[in-house]
Design a protein around this motif. Structure first.
Motif, mmCIF file in Angstrom:
data_model
loop_
_atom_site.group_PDB
_atom_site.id
_atom_site.type_symbol
_atom_site.label_atom_id
_atom_site.label_comp_id
_atom_site.label_asym_id
_atom_site.label_seq_id
_atom_site.Cartn_x
_atom_site.Cartn_y
_atom_site.Cartn_z
ATOM 1 N N ARG A 85 -3.149 9.535 3.921
ATOM 2 C CA ARG A 85 -3.198 8.069 3.995
ATOM 3 C C ARG A 85 -1.791 7.477 4.080
ATOM 4 N NH1 ARG A 85 -8.187 5.936 0.153
ATOM 5 N NH2 ARG A 85 -9.769 7.336 1.022
ATOM 6 N N LEU A 86 -0.883 8.059 3.317
ATOM 7 C CA LEU A 86 0.488 7.568 3.354
ATOM 8 C C LEU A 86 1.131 7.859 4.701
ATOM 9 C CD1 LEU A 86 2.899 6.276 2.015
ATOM 10 C CD2 LEU A 86 3.386 8.456 0.871
ATOM 11 N N ALA A 87 0.844 9.028 5.257
ATOM 12 C CA ALA A 87 1.408 9.395 6.564
ATOM 13 C C ALA A 87 0.941 8.427 7.647
ATOM 14 C CB ALA A 87 1.017 10.827 6.921
ATOM 15 N N ARG A 88 -0.316 8.044 7.614
ATOM 16 C CA ARG A 88 -0.830 7.078 8.600
ATOM 17 C C ARG A 88 -0.077 5.750 8.500
ATOM 18 N NH1 ARG A 88 -5.336 8.685 11.209
ATOM 19 N NH2 ARG A 88 -6.679 10.301 10.284
ATOM 20 N N LEU A 89 0.141 5.306 7.275
ATOM 21 C CA LEU A 89 0.847 4.033 7.086
ATOM 22 C C LEU A 89 2.294 4.135 7.549
ATOM 23 C CD1 LEU A 89 -0.476 2.846 3.597
ATOM 24 C CD2 LEU A 89 -1.070 1.951 5.856
ATOM 25 N N LEU A 90 2.915 5.277 7.331
ATOM 26 C CA LEU A 90 4.302 5.465 7.757
ATOM 27 C C LEU A 90 4.403 5.452 9.280
ATOM 28 C CD1 LEU A 90 5.470 8.205 5.218
ATOM 29 C CD2 LEU A 90 6.193 5.809 5.302
ATOM 30 N N ILE A 91 3.431 6.030 9.950
ATOM 31 C CA ILE A 91 3.420 5.996 11.421
ATOM 32 C C ILE A 91 3.302 4.547 11.895
ATOM 33 C CG2 ILE A 91 2.144 6.659 13.498
ATOM 34 C CD1 ILE A 91 1.345 9.234 11.988
ATOM 35 N N ASP A 92 2.388 3.807 11.269
ATOM 36 C CA ASP A 92 2.204 2.401 11.639
ATOM 37 C C ASP A 92 3.457 1.586 11.360
ATOM 38 O OD1 ASP A 92 -0.372 2.963 12.404
ATOM 39 O OD2 ASP A 92 -1.280 2.292 10.516
ATOM 40 N N ALA A 93 4.225 2.016 10.357
ATOM 41 C CA ALA A 93 5.453 1.299 9.988
ATOM 42 C C ALA A 93 6.651 1.741 10.814
ATOM 43 C CB ALA A 93 5.749 1.494 8.504
ATOM 44 N N GLY A 94 6.414 2.635 11.794
ATOM 45 C CA GLY A 94 7.512 3.095 12.647
ATOM 46 C C GLY A 94 8.327 4.214 12.039
ATOM 47 N N ALA A 109 0.829 -1.205 0.000
ATOM 48 C CA ALA A 109 0.000 0.000 0.000
ATOM 49 C C ALA A 109 0.865 1.257 0.000
ATOM 50 C CB ALA A 109 -0.925 -0.004 1.215
ATOM 51 N N VAL A 110 1.946 1.228 0.757
ATOM 52 C CA VAL A 110 2.877 2.370 0.782
ATOM 53 C C VAL A 110 3.449 2.598 -0.612
ATOM 54 C CG1 VAL A 110 5.125 3.164 1.608
ATOM 55 C CG2 VAL A 110 3.461 2.208 3.225
ATOM 56 N N LEU A 120 -3.866 17.604 11.129
ATOM 57 C CA LEU A 120 -3.386 17.910 12.481
ATOM 58 C C LEU A 120 -3.514 16.691 13.396
ATOM 59 C CD1 LEU A 120 -4.924 21.477 12.858
ATOM 60 C CD2 LEU A 120 -2.480 20.917 12.873
ATOM 61 N N GLU A 121 -4.560 15.923 13.217
ATOM 62 C CA GLU A 121 -4.707 14.706 14.017
ATOM 63 C C GLU A 121 -3.568 13.727 13.725
ATOM 64 O OE1 GLU A 121 -7.770 10.920 14.665
ATOM 65 O OE2 GLU A 121 -8.338 12.583 13.356
ATOM 66 N N ILE A 122 -3.259 13.561 12.450
ATOM 67 C CA ILE A 122 -2.167 12.653 12.078
ATOM 68 C C ILE A 122 -0.830 13.195 12.585
ATOM 69 C CG2 ILE A 122 -0.972 11.565 10.145
ATOM 70 C CD1 ILE A 122 -3.609 11.830 8.566
ATOM 71 N N ARG A 123 -0.672 14.518 12.527
ATOM 72 C CA ARG A 123 0.552 15.109 13.065
ATOM 73 C C ARG A 123 0.674 14.813 14.556
ATOM 74 N NH1 ARG A 123 0.217 19.692 10.957
ATOM 75 N NH2 ARG A 123 1.882 19.496 9.429
ATOM 76 N N GLN A 173 -4.102 15.308 -3.633
ATOM 77 C CA GLN A 173 -2.759 15.249 -3.066
ATOM 78 C C GLN A 173 -2.823 15.160 -1.542
ATOM 79 O OE1 GLN A 173 -0.825 18.765 -4.588
ATOM 80 N NE2 GLN A 173 -0.192 17.772 -6.481
ATOM 81 N N ASP A 174 -3.730 15.942 -0.946
ATOM 82 C CA ASP A 174 -3.877 15.929 0.512
ATOM 83 C C ASP A 174 -4.357 14.566 1.007
ATOM 84 O OD1 ASP A 174 -3.062 18.529 0.663
ATOM 85 O OD2 ASP A 174 -5.077 19.380 0.822
ATOM 86 N N VAL A 175 -5.311 13.980 0.284
ATOM 87 C CA VAL A 175 -5.819 12.664 0.678
ATOM 88 C C VAL A 175 -4.708 11.631 0.625
ATOM 89 C CG1 VAL A 175 -7.375 10.787 0.022
ATOM 90 C CG2 VAL A 175 -8.190 13.145 -0.031
#
Length: 209
Positions: free
Chosen positions: A127-136, A106-107, A154-157, A121-123
């Motif tokens: 979505r990519l940022a969430r996956l990166l957080i989950d991936a450490g 998915a990444v 801001l929530e993802i940040r 682009q924002d979407v």
């Protein structure tokens, strides 16, 4: 009718005929050009409608393949004409990959998306940022979000800052997200829990205003 009137009408008729002899060809040519322009525009509109319809059909076929779990789905997405339909199909593919436990795929899918549409682009970035957080990889997530300041970003940040152990910055991001979020949003309750877990407190007065 008086003779003078008849002569005047005859003279006017002669003038009209003379004008037509001198300008008739140009007048006819202008009319023909106008008709050709109208016909060309109508043809162009029909052609564009046909292209859009065909693109929508191809997009739906690819989405059907994604939902069916076809192995060739990724290749089918890549084969779509670059544009909105391809971006939407890629987002669908990434979501299906996440659901199937294929986060790395998915990444890769999300990193490959290209769009000139700021909203899309924002979407993709969120979505990519969430996956990166989950991936450490919270630092990469923060870099990806840049200066985005929508409640979702801001929530993802805040999630990324919390993953980095920076609870104060996480609380700040969550608070800002809540301030910009509609009080009726179903996501608000989850965000309030995140703020509380990060050591913050919810301003109930602000939430009710």
């Amino acid at each position: 009718m008086a003779l003078d009137d008849i002569l005047d009408e005859h003279e006017q008729s002669e003038r009209v005929q003379d004008w037509l002899r001198r300008n008739g060809a140009g007048l006819v040519g202008g009319v023909l050009l106008g008709l050709a322009a109208i016909g060309g525009w109508q043809w162009w509109e029909r052609d564009q409608d046909a292209r859009q319809s065909a693109a929508a059909d191809r997009y739906q076929a690819v989405v059907n393949g994604i939902e069916a779990g076809e192995a060739a789905a990724a290749g089918q997405v890549a084969a779509l004409e670059p544009g909105t339909f391809q971006v939407l199909a890629a987002l669908q593919l990434a979501a299906a990959q996440v659901e199937a436990g294929e986060s790395e795929a998915a990444v890769t899918t999300l990193r490959g998306i290209r769009s000139d549409n700021p909203a899309l682009q924002d979407v993709v970035a969120r979505r990519l940022a969430r996956l990166l957080i989950d991936a450490g990889e919270p630092t990469q997530a923060l870099e990806l979000l840049g200066t985005a300041d929508s409640p979702a970003a801001l929530e993802i940040r805040g999630d990324a800052q919390l993953a980095l152990g920076k609870a104060e910055l996480a609380r700040e991001a969550y608070t800002q997200a809540l301030a910009g979020m509609d009080v009726a949003s179903p996501q608000r309750g989850i965000l309030e829990l995140k703020l509380t877990d990060a050591g913050g407190s919810v301003d109930r007065t602000e939430a009710q205003s």
